[in-house]
Design an enzyme around this catalytic site. Structure first.
Site, short mmCIF file in Angstrom:
data_model
loop_
_atom_site.label_atom_id
_atom_site.label_comp_id
_atom_site.label_asym_id
_atom_site.label_seq_id
_atom_site.Cartn_x
_atom_site.Cartn_y
_atom_site.Cartn_z
CG HIS A 358 -2.04 0.97 1.13
ND1 HIS A 358 -1.88 2.33 1.34
CD2 HIS A 358 -3.36 0.78 0.84
CE1 HIS A 358 -3.05 2.93 1.18
NE2 HIS A 358 -3.96 2.02 0.89
CG ASP A 414 -8.99 -0.76 -0.24
OD1 ASP A 414 -9.90 -0.52 0.57
OD2 ASP A 414 -8.17 0.09 -0.60
#
Length: 472
Positions: A358, A414
């Site tokens: 990320h 996510d």
């Protein structure tokens, strides 16, 4: 601490335009331009400098390179906005610890997310969608009466016009669901041209909170219908109109046909799971899609135009679209037995492992714990899904592999939210659209905040690197 003294540089100009060096007031960045020998004191506010203050740092025009524009002041070159703040906001606060964790386990070293000053730890599982979306958009928790009125306003938005349904149905059934959503929003926009500032030939939203709130209610409710209609068209299901006695999430499940066969109603377990999932991903500060929304909003169009920009940015494989890419990547692995070979190809640099890593988090993503809890409650659904079994086998193997541990490659929260959506029965190509709906409450909060500011179009510059004054 504020600096006590400025560098001893004689005969120079400060950014205030006065001759000589003087003692600056407050926190400042001391700058000495080696091109001119001039000293400049640039104010620091909230640990940031105003980029326009740098325009005072000028140098003589470079005759060999006029494209450098020295005489117009120094510029900031920051491709991708990696260290640029473009706005002030009260919506979402994020912090990532400097200490790096090398374990995929929850070791207490996690990032922080707060919505309007409230930690997500005090929100998820304790507040409903109607409460959190109200908090994000209007800044405070609603009273019971305010929450009820807000829910009633959402439920009283009329069913989308038949022309909107027809636009969606004009797509091939196997076409892009995101494309159907964007087209449906465009059709919705055309159903009320009086709400489009360019068509009305006047400002409708900047400093007009009543108009802003009306559009937020209209778009949030209509988007849920548009997305459900797109899903039903794609899957061949029958669209069921929303009910006025249902919550936002109950109506979404009803419209998409995700109901319990025995009751004909949404499964309360799934409603509860979505309540928490949508709280986890409600907003994530200045993402690529949020920046796209605000870039468009700065030109003062309607909210639908801004939202379409956000969705378009979110569709990219480096942003929200990465989830769909990750799923296809997992599908291509085949079976659990094929996981080691996949990881070997990744470590050899032959392939990427999408869904890991990320841009912000190099420690435990604070959202991860809650998504893991939800998945733990959906064990039966996970066990019955071959794709999810491969996905979790992949995660277990990566979590124990030094290659991923040493590079701090953690599973993206996510991606695990996508696993939860899959366990709830939604196909992989619908996970991005459903994620967009959950993020829309955050988008609306940022749009409303932008409409409370002053008129200032976002117009970044560039460094020209091409040739000049060419002739044939």
């Amino acid at each position: 601490m504020p600096s006590a003294t400025a560098p001893e540089v004689k005969g120079t100009n400060g950014t205030n335009g006065t001759n000589g060096v003087h003692k600056p007031v407050g926190d400042v960045l001391h700058v000495i331009d080696s091109r001119t020998g001039q000293y400049h004191a640039v104010k620091i506010h909230h640990n940031a400098i105003n980029a326009t203050d740098l325009k005072a740092i000028k140098a003589p025009k470079d005759l060999e390179h006029p494209e450098y524009q020295n005489e117009q002041g120094i510029r900031v070159y920051d491709p991708g906005f990696s260290n640029t703040v473009v706005s002030e906001s009260k919506v979402t606060y994020m912090q990532v610890p400097l200490h790096i964790s090398y374990s995929l386990a929850n070791d207490g070293l996690e990032g922080t997310i707060q919505y309007r000053g409230y930690s997500i730890h005090d929100i998820i599982g304790k507040k409903k969608f109607v409460d959190l979306s109200y908090l994000l958009i209007w800044g405070e928790w609603p009273s019971a009466e305010e929450a009820q009125k807000y829910q009633e306003r959402l439920n009283n938005v009329p069913l989308i016009d038949e022309s909107v349904f027809n636009v969606i149905r004009a797509f091939p059934k196997n076409g892009s669901i995101v494309g159907m959503m964007v087209a449906g929003l465009s059709a919705l926009q055309s159903c009320d041209m009086a709400a489009v500032p360019a068509h009305a030939a006047k400002n409708l939203y900047l400093g007009q909170p009543q108009n802003v709130d009306e559009q937020i209610i209209r778009v949030m409710s209509s988007l849920s219908m548009i997305t459900a209609a797109a899903y039903c068209h794609h899957t061949g299901r029958t669209f069921t109109p929303p009910r006025k006695d249902f919550s936002y999430i109950e109506n979404f499940l009803l419209m998409t046909g995700h109901i319990d066969e025995s009751t004909g109603l949404p499964n309360p377990r799934y409603v509860n799971a979505l309540e928490r999932l949508w709280a986890v991903v409600a907003d994530h500060e200045m993402t690529c899609s949020t920046a796209a929304l605000l870039q468009t909003a700065s030109a003062l169009p309607d909210v639908i135009s801004s939202l379409i920009s956000a969705f378009s940015a979110g569709y990219g494989p480096l942003h929200g679209g990465a989830i769909e890419v990750a799923y296809k990547n997992i599908e291509e692995i085949g079976t659990i037995d094929d996981v080691p070979a996949k990881l070997a190809r990744v470590k050899a640099g032959k392939e990427r492992l999408y869904g890991y890593g990320h841009r912000v988090y190099r420690v435990t993503d604070p959202r991860f714990t809650y998504i893991s809890e939800i998945l733990g409650e959906l064990t039966e659904e996970v066990d019955n899904d071959p794709l999810l079994r491969v996905a979790f086998a992949l995660d277990r193997a990566a979590a124990q592999d030094e290659y991923f541990i040493s590079r701090k490659l953690r599973p993206n929260a996510d991606l695990f939210a996508a696993f939860a959506y899959k366990a709830l029965g939604f196909p992989p190509n619908f996970i991005l659209p459903i994620s967009m709906i959950s993020r829309t409450q955050g988008f609306m909060a940022h749009w409303k905040e932008a409409m409370e500011g002053g008129p200032r179009i976002w117009r970044p510059g560039q460094i020209y690197t091409g040739k000049l004054n060419r002739k044939e």
